[in-house]
Design a protein around this motif. Structure first.
Motif, PDB file in Angstrom:
ATOM      1  N   ARG A  77      -0.142  24.699 -18.803  1.00  0.00           N
ATOM      2  CA  ARG A  77      -0.048  25.259 -17.457  1.00  0.00           C
ATOM      3  C   ARG A  77       0.558  26.667 -17.445  1.00  0.00           C
ATOM      4  O   ARG A  77       1.406  26.987 -16.624  1.00  0.00           O
ATOM      5  N   SER A  78       0.090  27.502 -18.359  1.00  0.00           N
ATOM      6  CA  SER A  78       0.493  28.905 -18.415  1.00  0.00           C
ATOM      7  C   SER A  78      -0.497  29.744 -17.625  1.00  0.00           C
ATOM      8  O   SER A  78      -1.705  29.644 -17.828  1.00  0.00           O
ATOM      9  N   HIS A  79       0.005  30.600 -16.738  1.00  0.00           N
ATOM     10  CA  HIS A  79      -0.878  31.483 -15.977  1.00  0.00           C
ATOM     11  C   HIS A  79      -1.749  32.322 -16.915  1.00  0.00           C
ATOM     12  O   HIS A  79      -2.947  32.466 -16.686  1.00  0.00           O
ATOM     13  N   PHE A  80      -1.138  32.906 -17.932  1.00  0.00           N
ATOM     14  CA  PHE A  80      -1.851  33.838 -18.792  1.00  0.00           C
ATOM     15  C   PHE A  80      -2.983  33.135 -19.529  1.00  0.00           C
ATOM     16  O   PHE A  80      -4.122  33.596 -19.525  1.00  0.00           O
ATOM     17  N   ASP A  81      -2.665  32.013 -20.164  1.00  0.00           N
ATOM     18  CA  ASP A  81      -3.705  31.283 -20.889  1.00  0.00           C
ATOM     19  C   ASP A  81      -4.747  30.722 -19.923  1.00  0.00           C
ATOM     20  O   ASP A  81      -5.949  30.742 -20.213  1.00  0.00           O
ATOM     21  N   GLY A  82      -4.296  30.209 -18.786  1.00  0.00           N
ATOM     22  CA  GLY A  82      -5.228  29.642 -17.820  1.00  0.00           C
ATOM     23  C   GLY A  82      -6.207  30.663 -17.284  1.00  0.00           C
ATOM     24  O   GLY A  82      -7.411  30.390 -17.154  1.00  0.00           O
ATOM     25  N   GLN A  83      -5.714  31.857 -16.981  1.00  0.00           N
ATOM     26  CA  GLN A  83      -6.595  32.905 -16.475  1.00  0.00           C
ATOM     27  C   GLN A  83      -7.542  33.394 -17.556  1.00  0.00           C
ATOM     28  O   GLN A  83      -8.724  33.640 -17.296  1.00  0.00           O
ATOM     29  N   ASP A  84      -7.030  33.545 -18.777  1.00  0.00           N
ATOM     30  CA  ASP A  84      -7.902  33.990 -19.872  1.00  0.00           C
ATOM     31  C   ASP A  84      -9.027  32.987 -20.105  1.00  0.00           C
ATOM     32  O   ASP A  84     -10.183  33.373 -20.335  1.00  0.00           O
TER      33      ASP A  84
END
Length: 406
Positions: free
Chosen positions: A116-123
């Motif tokens: 649930r990391s924004h950065f990984d999720g968006q990527d």
């Protein structure tokens, strides 16, 4: 002391600007294609709460999970179909729902789970793959690579955020309209010296300054003050309010011409506390953006336009102790436009009983958001399902056609 890109980044606060919010690092992109339907992709950064936007008030467990947040028509939400209700902040879009120009897909997600990391999720959302690093660039650019006749103005990535989904080998014009890069001659020289030893940054600076001069010549920006005594905090002027409607208006202007794809971001969806006010503001911006697009392109082109708004993940089913929700899994996808077969909430509803939740905390995903995006691309561009599953969204099983377009 030797000045490098690293030292520039670490001293960006002294420069009075954030490189991550300037066209030096995050340019805007556009492009034109051999199809007629317009496609607008909006990335909702921060994790939009599906259960507050498209409220499943017909589920008996909903009220117990959301004791202070919005709760169906009794709390002012607009009824959609007797089971779902629309958050009051999206009330300006209710006429589109009635006209069949607005729809939703509930309980969808990317394959991203658990961290649930924004950065990984968006990527992962923008890469369109099952895992990070499995393919280069973004799924929109890979779509353009499959199509003949694509030109640099086929697709635009608009705004000051990096748009991974349009990165890749296909030609895409890049520009940051109204980014507000206004620098005095002294500031331009200082920035040039700082970036002199880094060709990538030096070239990006020159390009950004040239684009800004073009904007200023068209009246898009105020001229920079030629003041040798100006402080570092005045090196770059921040854009003024209403940026979301300005970007939407700019996108609409391009879509009236040769551009067929536009993509940009709307931030403000990370509602850990005081969600009632934070989500209301974010949804208000989203509603204004969609209505600005509709007005800007005009009735004829709006009838040939599909808008998809997607987010990296949903939020917890239960509200937390600060009136907000935390990072979750299953989320919602918004669809709008005259080309959309709207007036429906698609997706298989998983239920909100504790045993039905993912990890006993999140809305359980019952569909892959990439499948709906793939079918949308199929309908918009005519790309074949084989190419979409092998090249655009590698390894994806699109499943049955949900009939997103008229």
């Amino acid at each position: 002391m030797q000045l490098t890109r690293r030292s520039l980044l670490t001293r960006s606060a002294l420069l009075g600007c954030s490189l991550a919010a300037s066209p030096l690092v995050t340019p805007v992109s556009f492009a034109a294609a051999p199809w007629d339907t317009r496609l607008v992709v909006i990335i909702l950064r921060g994790g939009m709460d599906a259960l507050d936007v498209v409220q499943p008030y017909g589920d008996p467990a909903f009220a117990g999970l959301r004791q202070t947040l919005s709760g169906g028509p009794a709390a002012g939400a607009g009824d959609l179909d007797g089971f779902y209700a629309l958050h009051p902040a999206l009330a300006p879009l209710q006429p589109l729902w009635r006209q069949g120009e607005l729809g939703f897909v509930q309980a969808v997600s990317t394959p991203y789970r658990d961290r649930r990391s924004h950065f990984d999720g968006q990527d992962l959302l923008e890469a369109g793959t099952a895992g990070l690093g499995e393919a280069s660039g973004g799924w929109l650019n890979r779509l353009l690579q499959q199509m003949p006749g694509v030109e640099a103005r086929t697709a635009f990535a608009i705004g000051q955020e990096r748009m991974l989904l349009l990165e890749g080998a296909a030609p895409v014009s890049q520009w940051a309209p109204g980014a507000g890069l206004a620098m005095s001659p002294q500031a331009e020289r200082l920035a040039g010296l700082l970036m002199e030893e880094d060709p990538l940054f030096h070239n990006a600076l020159n390009e950004a300054l040239e684009l800004t001069r073009q904007d200023m010549s068209l009246g898009g920006l105020d001229g920079a003050e030629d003041d040798a005594g100006a402080g570092m905090m005045d090196l770059m002027k921040a854009p003024k309010g209403g940026a979301h409607t300005g970007i939407a208006a700019y996108a609409a202007d391009q879509l009236r011409g040769d551009t067929r794809v536009a993509a940009f971001s709307i931030n403000g969806w990370d509602t850990h506390f005081r969600q009632a006010s934070g989500l209301k503001a974010a949804l208000g911006r989203l509603a204004e953006t969609i209505l600005e697009l509709r007005q800007g392109v005009g009735p004829d082109i709006w009838g040939r336009t599909a808008v998809a708004a997607v987010t990296e993940f949903g939020r917890t089913a239960r509200e937390n102790g600060t009136g907000g929700t935390d990072h979750g899994t299953g989320g919602a996808m918004l669809l709008a436009g005259g080309a959309i077969r709207g007036g429906r909430v698609l997706g298989r509803w998983p239920g909100l009983a504790e045993a039905d939740l993912y990890d006993r905390r999140d809305l359980k995903p019952t569909g892959d958001v990439r499948s709906y995006l793939a079918w949308l691309l199929h309908g918009v561009s005519g790309a074949g399902t084989a190419a979409l599953q092998a090249n655009v969204f590698p390894g994806l099983d699109m499943g049955g056609d949900p009939g997103l377009l008229l």
